[in-house]
Design a protein around this motif. Structure first.
Motif, short mmCIF file in Angstrom:
data_model
loop_
_atom_site.label_atom_id
_atom_site.label_comp_id
_atom_site.label_asym_id
_atom_site.label_seq_id
_atom_site.Cartn_x
_atom_site.Cartn_y
_atom_site.Cartn_z
N LYS A 54 0.77 -1.16 -0.11
CA LYS A 54 -0.07 0.48 -0.09
C LYS A 54 0.61 1.38 0.06
O LYS A 54 0.14 1.97 -0.67
CB LYS A 54 -0.55 0.27 1.62
N GLU A 55 2.14 1.06 0.22
CA GLU A 55 2.62 2.59 0.79
C GLU A 55 3.64 2.20 1.11
O GLU A 55 4.65 1.16 1.76
CB GLU A 55 2.33 3.46 1.73
N VAL A 56 4.89 2.47 0.49
CA VAL A 56 6.76 2.27 0.53
C VAL A 56 7.19 3.22 1.05
O VAL A 56 6.99 4.44 0.86
CB VAL A 56 7.25 2.12 -1.10
N ARG A 57 8.11 3.53 2.30
CA ARG A 57 9.01 4.30 3.26
C ARG A 57 10.02 3.98 3.18
O ARG A 57 10.69 2.80 2.05
CB ARG A 57 8.04 3.43 4.49
N ASP A 58 10.87 4.63 3.75
CA ASP A 58 12.28 4.80 3.94
C ASP A 58 12.55 2.97 3.89
O ASP A 58 13.44 2.23 2.99
CB ASP A 58 13.44 5.31 4.51
N ASP A 59 13.18 2.86 5.29
CA ASP A 59 12.97 1.81 5.93
C ASP A 59 11.91 0.06 5.67
O ASP A 59 12.02 -1.04 6.20
CB ASP A 59 13.51 1.18 7.06
N THR A 60 10.53 1.12 5.88
CA THR A 60 9.45 -0.16 6.14
C THR A 60 8.23 -0.10 4.87
O THR A 60 8.76 0.94 4.36
CB THR A 60 8.76 0.72 6.91
N VAL A 61 7.41 -1.26 4.39
CA VAL A 61 6.63 -0.51 4.01
C VAL A 61 5.27 -1.44 4.95
O VAL A 61 5.44 -1.71 5.57
CB VAL A 61 7.06 -2.24 2.78
N LEU A 62 4.10 -0.54 4.14
CA LEU A 62 2.93 -0.70 4.50
C LEU A 62 2.01 -1.81 3.42
O LEU A 62 2.17 -1.34 2.67
CB LEU A 62 1.83 0.24 4.77
N LEU A 63 1.54 -2.90 3.97
CA LEU A 63 1.07 -3.83 3.51
C LEU A 63 -0.15 -4.45 4.13
O LEU A 63 -0.55 -4.03 4.87
CB LEU A 63 2.16 -5.59 3.89
N GLU A 64 -0.85 -4.78 2.85
CA GLU A 64 -2.70 -5.12 3.31
C GLU A 64 -2.73 -6.57 2.84
O GLU A 64 -2.94 -6.83 2.21
CB GLU A 64 -3.61 -4.03 1.83
N ILE A 65 -3.24 -6.97 4.64
CA ILE A 65 -2.67 -8.58 4.73
C ILE A 65 -4.29 -8.75 3.75
O ILE A 65 -4.20 -10.00 3.20
CB ILE A 65 -2.30 -8.47 6.09
N SER A 66 -5.73 -7.71 4.57
CA SER A 66 -6.44 -8.62 3.82
C SER A 66 -7.22 -7.21 3.29
O SER A 66 -6.75 -6.12 4.36
CB SER A 66 -7.27 -10.20 4.31
N PRO A 67 -8.36 -6.80 2.76
CA PRO A 67 -8.98 -6.15 2.53
C PRO A 67 -9.79 -5.63 3.68
O PRO A 67 -10.11 -5.94 4.44
CB PRO A 67 -10.55 -6.09 2.06
#
Length: 154
Positions: A54-67
């Protein structure tokens, strides 16, 4: 000093340099793979969870596991970036081999060997007679109450 004494040390240093170089190449490839991530990309974490970026940051990434369910992961926790077709196939539960005529593996062995009643080797209560043949060559003649351990009966 003899060259034969130095040869093992020279070989050891050469092997260590090659191992370090290959490790750096793997790290570089992993960084390039993680840099391919963008919102909407499907990924698999090193723990085996599939999710959509969902979103890529410097050292992290935001993931959508399920809706509607989001989780923040370290970029190093991403094991593979999947192409859109493979991600959809995995999420939808389709088999990768759905189009070929691969054999179906049964859930249990009874369909492979047949049911005990098909062979006619059961005594009246559904137990299978163990032995070599019906001619009396070493057929299992234990009493129904024998539990098979030290000749005890229950």
């Amino acid at each position: 000093m003899d060259i034969a004494l130095l040869l093992p040390f020279i070989l050891l240093i050469g092997v260590m340099l090659l191992m370090t170089r290959s490790a750096k190449n793997r790290q570089r490839q992993a960084m390039e793979m993680r840099d391919q991530m963008e919102p909407g990309t499907g990924v698999r974490t090193i723990g085996g969870m599939y999710a959509e970026v969902k979103e890529v940051r410097d050292d992290t990434v935001l993931l959508e596991i399920s809706p509607g369910v989001h989780a923040l992961f370290a970029k190093n926790a991403i094991g593979a970036v999947l192409d859109a077709e493979e991600y959809e196939r995995i999420i939808s539960g389709e088999s990768a081999f759905a189009d070929d005529d691969s054999p179906v593996v049964p859930d249990d062995a009874s369909s492979l060997t047949g049911d005990a009643t098909d062979t006619g080797k059961t005594d009246g209560d559904g137990r299978v007679e163990l032995g070599k043949s019906e001619d009396g060559d070493e057929a299992d003649t234990r009493d129904a109450g024998d539990d098979g351990e030290n000749g005890s009966k229950s």
